[in-house]
Scaffold this active site. Structure first.
Site, PDB file in Angstrom:
ATOM      1  N   THR A   1      45.762  59.795  25.498  1.00 39.15           N
ATOM      2  CA  THR A   1      46.217  60.358  26.785  1.00 39.15           C
ATOM      3  C   THR A   1      46.708  59.275  27.741  1.00 39.15           C
ATOM      4  OG1 THR A   1      44.001  60.342  27.803  1.00 39.15           O
ATOM      5  CG2 THR A   1      44.621  62.316  26.554  1.00 39.15           C
TER       6      THR A   1
ATOM      7  N   ILE B   1      48.157  62.817  32.199  1.00 44.45           N
ATOM      8  CA  ILE B   1      47.796  64.233  32.375  1.00 44.45           C
ATOM      9  C   ILE B   1      47.034  64.622  31.111  1.00 44.45           C
ATOM     10  CG2 ILE B   1      48.717  66.571  32.844  1.00 44.45           C
ATOM     11  CD1 ILE B   1      48.991  64.597  35.172  1.00 44.45           C
ATOM     12  N   HIS B   2      45.819  64.043  31.034  1.00 52.21           N
ATOM     13  CA  HIS B   2      45.001  64.093  29.811  1.00 52.21           C
ATOM     14  C   HIS B   2      44.955  65.478  29.157  1.00 52.21           C
ATOM     15  CE1 HIS B   2      43.143  60.267  31.197  1.00 52.21           C
ATOM     16  NE2 HIS B   2      43.104  60.839  32.382  1.00 52.21           N
ATOM     17  N   ASP B   3      44.600  66.476  30.000  1.00 56.70           N
ATOM     18  CA  ASP B   3      44.242  67.776  29.420  1.00 56.70           C
ATOM     19  C   ASP B   3      45.440  68.498  28.816  1.00 56.70           C
ATOM     20  OD1 ASP B   3      41.765  67.084  30.300  1.00 56.70           O
ATOM     21  OD2 ASP B   3      41.727  68.476  31.997  1.00 56.70           O
TER      22      ASP B   3
END
Ligand code: BDR
Ligand code: CA
Length: 310
Positions: free
Chosen positions: A191, A237-239
């Site tokens: 990520t 924007i990891h998720d």
């Protein structure tokens, strides 16, 4: 022949990047439900934020409220990253929607029976997922997979060794990593390669749509925090990466490896300990650990999703 979108349940703690992940799931997957968990901010805020995203984006999807604290530890939060309410400085409209239930765990289990090929994507602390496994250990048999944003093979973000979602409830993560079935870990290794910057904020703003405006404002805030806290010029924007690992798996690379959760280390509690030695038995490789991704393609997909929804 077009492929049917993956039925997906997103367990989340919105959260700037969780909110953008919901838009990503709504565009690229068949989003069958949202469950909320204590994490970046408390459960009242994460639940309200999930309802707000669904409302602003016009999503026909139910929100179920989940755990209000980790399994054994106290709730900590990440307000220094996500702001006091979890959605940065966004001023939300009056929320006209309400939760479908206060039983996220029940909804996860019920959905696993009802929805064929359901993929569970968990992008917050793993409290709800662990409780679901504790109630019914056969849950993984009815899922097409469990994809987690959490952990890292190398380093952490909340401490030198630990990533936030695992660190926020290590006991839950331990249960999930032992019992969770077909787990894919989308950790910081991946990520943090996918940084969105001011150019993406502009692209989102030009869409002139409510959900895109919301995403632009969240991203703008995330970029500021990322610059202040890490000195980076963009924000991970990891998720949303976890959602895309399910819908666009060809853009990611990794392999199955043994991963365990450190519960007691003085400096390492919440660390995902990934065995990189290569001498382990296949049966010990409990997690598919993603390491690299096509960052440019993922950035484009996140912008596409944020600008496509209402
Ligand atoms: C993860 O922690 C949270 O702060 C984010 O929403 C993301 O899920 C990144 O470490
Ligand atoms: Ca999150």
């Amino acid at each position: 022949m077009p492929v049917a979108p993956v039925p997906m349940l997103v367990d989340c703690d919105p959260g700037l990047d969780d909110a953008i992940a919901l838009l990503t799931a709504a565009h690229f997957a068949d989003l069958v439900g949202i469950t909320t968990v204590d994490g970046n901010v408390g459960i009242d805020h994460t639940t309200r934020n999930a309802l707000a995203v669904a409302q602003i984006a016009g999503l026909d999807v139910a929100v179920h409220r989940g755990a209000s604290r980790p399994l054994t530890d106290q709730s900590r939060g990440a307000r220094h990253v996500h702001g006091a309410t979890g959605l940065g400085s966004v001023e939300l409209p009056a929320i006209t929607r309400s939760v479908e239930s206060e039983d996220a765990v029940g909804f996860i289990l019920e959905s696993s029976h009802r929805v064929n090929g359901l993929h569970l994507v968990a992008v917050g602390p793993l409290t709800n997922v662990a409780e679901a496994l504790q109630q019914d250990a056969s849950l993984p048999e009815r899922l097409s997979g469990l994809t987690i944003m959490g952990g890292a093979a190398n380093g952490g973000n909340v401490t030198a060794a630990a990533e936030f979602n695992i660190w926020a409830d290590p006991e839950a993560a331990d249960i999930v990593f032992r019992l969770g079935g077909d787990i894919t870990m989308v950790g910081l290794d991946v990520t943090q390669q996918v940084l969105l910057g001011p150019a993406q904020v502009d692209q989102m703003r030009t869409a002139r749509k409510p959900a895109a405006d919301l995403a632009a404002e969240l991203l703008d805030y995330a970029i500021d925090r990322s610059s202040e806290l890490r000195g980076w010029t963009g924000a991970p924007i990891h998720d949303a990466c976890a959602v895309l690992a399910v819908t666009h798996p060809q853009l990611f690379h990794g392999k199955r490896q043994p991963v365990s959760i450190e519960l007691t280390g003085t400096h390492t509690r919440g660390m995902t300990v990934v065995d990189d030695r290569g001498s382990y038995a296949d049966s010990d490789a409990n997690v598919r650990v993603l390491r690299t991704a096509d960052a440019d393609a993922l950035i484009e997909l996140i912008v596409e999703a944020a600008t496509a929804v209402q």
